[in-house]
Motif scaffolding. Structure first.
Motif, PDB file in Angstrom:
ATOM      1  N   ILE A 133      52.234  92.729  54.656  1.00 49.56           N
ATOM      2  CA  ILE A 133      51.913  92.914  56.074  1.00 49.56           C
ATOM      3  C   ILE A 133      51.390  91.607  56.676  1.00 49.56           C
ATOM      4  O   ILE A 133      50.501  90.968  56.119  1.00 49.56           O
ATOM      5  CB  ILE A 133      50.873  94.031  56.255  1.00 49.56           C
ATOM      6  CG1 ILE A 133      51.426  95.354  55.728  1.00 49.56           C
ATOM      7  CG2 ILE A 133      50.480  94.170  57.717  1.00 49.56           C
ATOM      8  CD1 ILE A 133      52.679  95.824  56.447  1.00 49.56           C
ATOM      9  N   ALA A 134      51.956  91.255  57.817  1.00 57.35           N
ATOM     10  CA  ALA A 134      51.509  90.054  58.524  1.00 57.35           C
ATOM     11  C   ALA A 134      50.627  90.392  59.716  1.00 57.35           C
ATOM     12  O   ALA A 134      49.711  89.640  60.052  1.00 57.35           O
ATOM     13  CB  ALA A 134      52.717  89.247  59.006  1.00 57.35           C
ATOM     14  N   LYS A 135      50.897  91.545  60.373  1.00 55.50           N
ATOM     15  CA  LYS A 135      50.150  91.865  61.587  1.00 55.50           C
ATOM     16  C   LYS A 135      50.064  93.379  61.753  1.00 55.50           C
ATOM     17  O   LYS A 135      51.027  94.099  61.507  1.00 55.50           O
ATOM     18  CB  LYS A 135      50.835  91.250  62.808  1.00 55.50           C
ATOM     19  CG  LYS A 135      50.066  91.411  64.107  1.00 55.50           C
ATOM     20  CD  LYS A 135      50.756  90.696  65.253  1.00 55.50           C
ATOM     21  CE  LYS A 135      49.974  90.828  66.547  1.00 55.50           C
ATOM     22  NZ  LYS A 135      50.664  90.150  67.677  1.00 55.50           N
ATOM     23  N   LEU A 136      48.882  93.845  62.180  1.00 60.91           N
ATOM     24  CA  LEU A 136      48.663  95.264  62.463  1.00 60.91           C
ATOM     25  C   LEU A 136      48.034  95.412  63.832  1.00 60.91           C
ATOM     26  O   LEU A 136      47.146  94.632  64.206  1.00 60.91           O
ATOM     27  CB  LEU A 136      47.729  95.880  61.424  1.00 60.91           C
ATOM     28  CG  LEU A 136      48.304  96.248  60.060  1.00 60.91           C
ATOM     29  CD1 LEU A 136      47.189  96.722  59.136  1.00 60.91           C
ATOM     30  CD2 LEU A 136      49.357  97.333  60.204  1.00 60.91           C
ATOM     31  N   GLU A 137      48.484  96.418  64.573  1.00 58.18           N
ATOM     32  CA  GLU A 137      47.882  96.750  65.858  1.00 58.18           C
ATOM     33  C   GLU A 137      47.637  98.252  65.893  1.00 58.18           C
ATOM     34  O   GLU A 137      48.534  99.039  65.594  1.00 58.18           O
ATOM     35  CB  GLU A 137      48.800  96.355  67.019  1.00 58.18           C
ATOM     36  CG  GLU A 137      49.077  94.867  67.128  1.00 58.18           C
ATOM     37  CD  GLU A 137      50.032  94.552  68.262  1.00 58.18           C
ATOM     38  OE1 GLU A 137      50.073  95.326  69.246  1.00 58.18           O
ATOM     39  OE2 GLU A 137      50.748  93.547  68.162  1.00 58.18           O
ATOM     40  N   ALA A 138      46.410  98.650  66.266  1.00 57.75           N
ATOM     41  CA  ALA A 138      46.064 100.066  66.370  1.00 57.75           C
ATOM     42  C   ALA A 138      44.814 100.196  67.229  1.00 57.75           C
ATOM     43  O   ALA A 138      43.987  99.270  67.268  1.00 57.75           O
ATOM     44  CB  ALA A 138      45.830 100.681  64.991  1.00 57.75           C
ATOM     45  N   PRO A 139      44.636 101.320  67.922  1.00 58.68           N
ATOM     46  CA  PRO A 139      43.427 101.498  68.745  1.00 58.68           C
ATOM     47  C   PRO A 139      42.152 101.542  67.916  1.00 58.68           C
ATOM     48  O   PRO A 139      41.080 101.211  68.419  1.00 58.68           O
ATOM     49  CB  PRO A 139      43.670 102.842  69.451  1.00 58.68           C
ATOM     50  CG  PRO A 139      45.140 103.086  69.349  1.00 58.68           C
ATOM     51  CD  PRO A 139      45.575 102.438  68.077  1.00 58.68           C
ATOM     52  N   ALA A 140      42.262 101.991  66.665  1.00 61.37           N
ATOM     53  CA  ALA A 140      41.086 102.080  65.809  1.00 61.37           C
ATOM     54  C   ALA A 140      41.525 101.947  64.359  1.00 61.37           C
ATOM     55  O   ALA A 140      42.608 102.395  63.982  1.00 61.37           O
ATOM     56  CB  ALA A 140      40.354 103.404  66.020  1.00 61.37           C
ATOM     57  N   ALA A 141      40.689 101.316  63.552  1.00 60.03           N
ATOM     58  CA  ALA A 141      40.970 101.156  62.129  1.00 60.03           C
ATOM     59  C   ALA A 141      40.654 102.450  61.393  1.00 60.03           C
ATOM     60  O   ALA A 141      39.892 103.293  61.890  1.00 60.03           O
ATOM     61  CB  ALA A 141      40.140 100.009  61.560  1.00 60.03           C
ATOM     62  N   PRO A 142      41.230 102.661  60.209  1.00 59.65           N
ATOM     63  CA  PRO A 142      40.896 103.856  59.433  1.00 59.65           C
ATOM     64  C   PRO A 142      39.393 103.983  59.227  1.00 59.65           C
ATOM     65  O   PRO A 142      38.707 103.017  58.888  1.00 59.65           O
ATOM     66  CB  PRO A 142      41.620 103.623  58.107  1.00 59.65           C
ATOM     67  CG  PRO A 142      42.777 102.738  58.458  1.00 59.65           C
ATOM     68  CD  PRO A 142      42.265 101.832  59.531  1.00 59.65           C
TER      69      PRO A 142
END
Length: 304
Positions: A133-142
């Motif tokens: 994985i190079a990049k992650l986008e999400a409103p909130a992390a786990p």
């Protein structure tokens, strides 16, 4: 003669210094050193034949330059090559990842329903078994709180991009609802309701109440969050439809209006007048502003 042989030998040795082989890739790798499409390999040499092998396989000998072939499978490939005058093989590594990352969203559940301001922790995972994985986008992390501050439909979107440039976007739509409380003495959203044995089928709905023509239908309810605290900033609506019974039931629009929050009473309240209406059946649709909808059929009867 011996002198000329020495000169010729020196010349050939000097010329051999310029003999070389080279390898190019199309398309070239990205800044991470990966490709996300098949790669065309081109080997050129100033002094063929070209000797090469792929992934430790048998040595191939090409009589002329260039040699062109395509690597189409995923994985890390090693190409070794040299020309006639090079004593050792050169090596090139080609990394190919054709598969986007896998995104699994467990919380919020797709189509899940949560109460306003309910404490909920998000749970999602991303997997990529090759380039990483190079990049992650999400409103909130786990493990972080889910946003349940906005009533109605919400979207939780996770975007994952691997080092080869493959991207996956997964969205989970979820709903945030109010607790709806009836505040009428009738125990319902309207100020009067028929006894259960009188609630008969009328067309596609059930008759819930009767009102004399010209009277007011009082509509009232409270909206609360997960903790039972009143919510006063909603925009509930009332839609009134006339019920025309027949082979195909029709519901022509009669009226539409907002149900305001009554500061004095401390709940949402509307007095709907039935003046200028006709005798017959009507459907009241109360939309509470969070996706919840109540359909109530009433009958307007002659004045008492």
């Amino acid at each position: 003669m011996r002198r000329w042989l020495v000169v010729l030998g020196v010349f050939l040795w000097w010329l051999a210094g310029f003999a070389h082989s080279s390898l190019t890739l199309n398309p070239p790798p990205n800044p991470y050193g990966w490709n996300n499409t098949p790669v065309t390999v081109k080997i050129t040499a100033t002094n063929p034949p070209i000797h090469y092998r792929v992934n430790g396989g048998p040595e191939e000998i090409a009589p002329s330059s260039p040699v062109v072939f395509t690597l189409a499978s995923e994985g890390i490939h090693v190409v070794e090559y040299r020309d006639q005058d090079e004593s050792t093989f050169k090596r090139a590594t080609i990394r190919i990842d054709l598969t986007p990352p896998t995104v699994v969203i467990r919380v919020p559940e797709p189509g899940g329903r949560y109460l306003l301001r309910q404490p909920v922790l998000v749970d999602w995972q991303v997997f990529d078994n090759l380039s990483g994985i190079a990049k992650l986008e999400a409103p909130a992390a786990p493990g972080e709180p889910l946003d349940t501050r906005s009533p109605g439909q919400n979207r939780f979107v996770v975007i994952a991009r691997d080092r080869a440039g493959n991207e996956t976007k997964v969205a989970a739509g979820y709903y945030v609802h109010f607790i709806i409380e009836a505040v009428q003495p009738s125990g319902f959203y309207l100020d009067r309701i028929l006894p259960e044995k009188e609630q008969v089928k009328v067309g596609k709905g059930t008759l819930r109440a009767r009102y004399p023509l010209g009277s007011e239908i009082l509509i009232a309810f409270a909206l609360k969050d997960f903790y039972g605290r009143p919510y006063t900033r909603a925009f509930p609506e009332l839609t009134v439809l006339r019920v025309e019974l027949g082979e195909e039931e029709r519901l022509p629009l009669r009226a539409w209006m907002r149900i305001p929050f009554d500061e004095q009473r401390g709940f949402y309240f509307l007095a709907y007048s039935t003046k200028d209406h006709q005798l017959g059946f009507y459907e009241l649709q109360i939309y509470f502003g969070d996706g919840q909808l109540e359909r109530i059929r009433v009958e307007l009867i002659p004045p008492e």
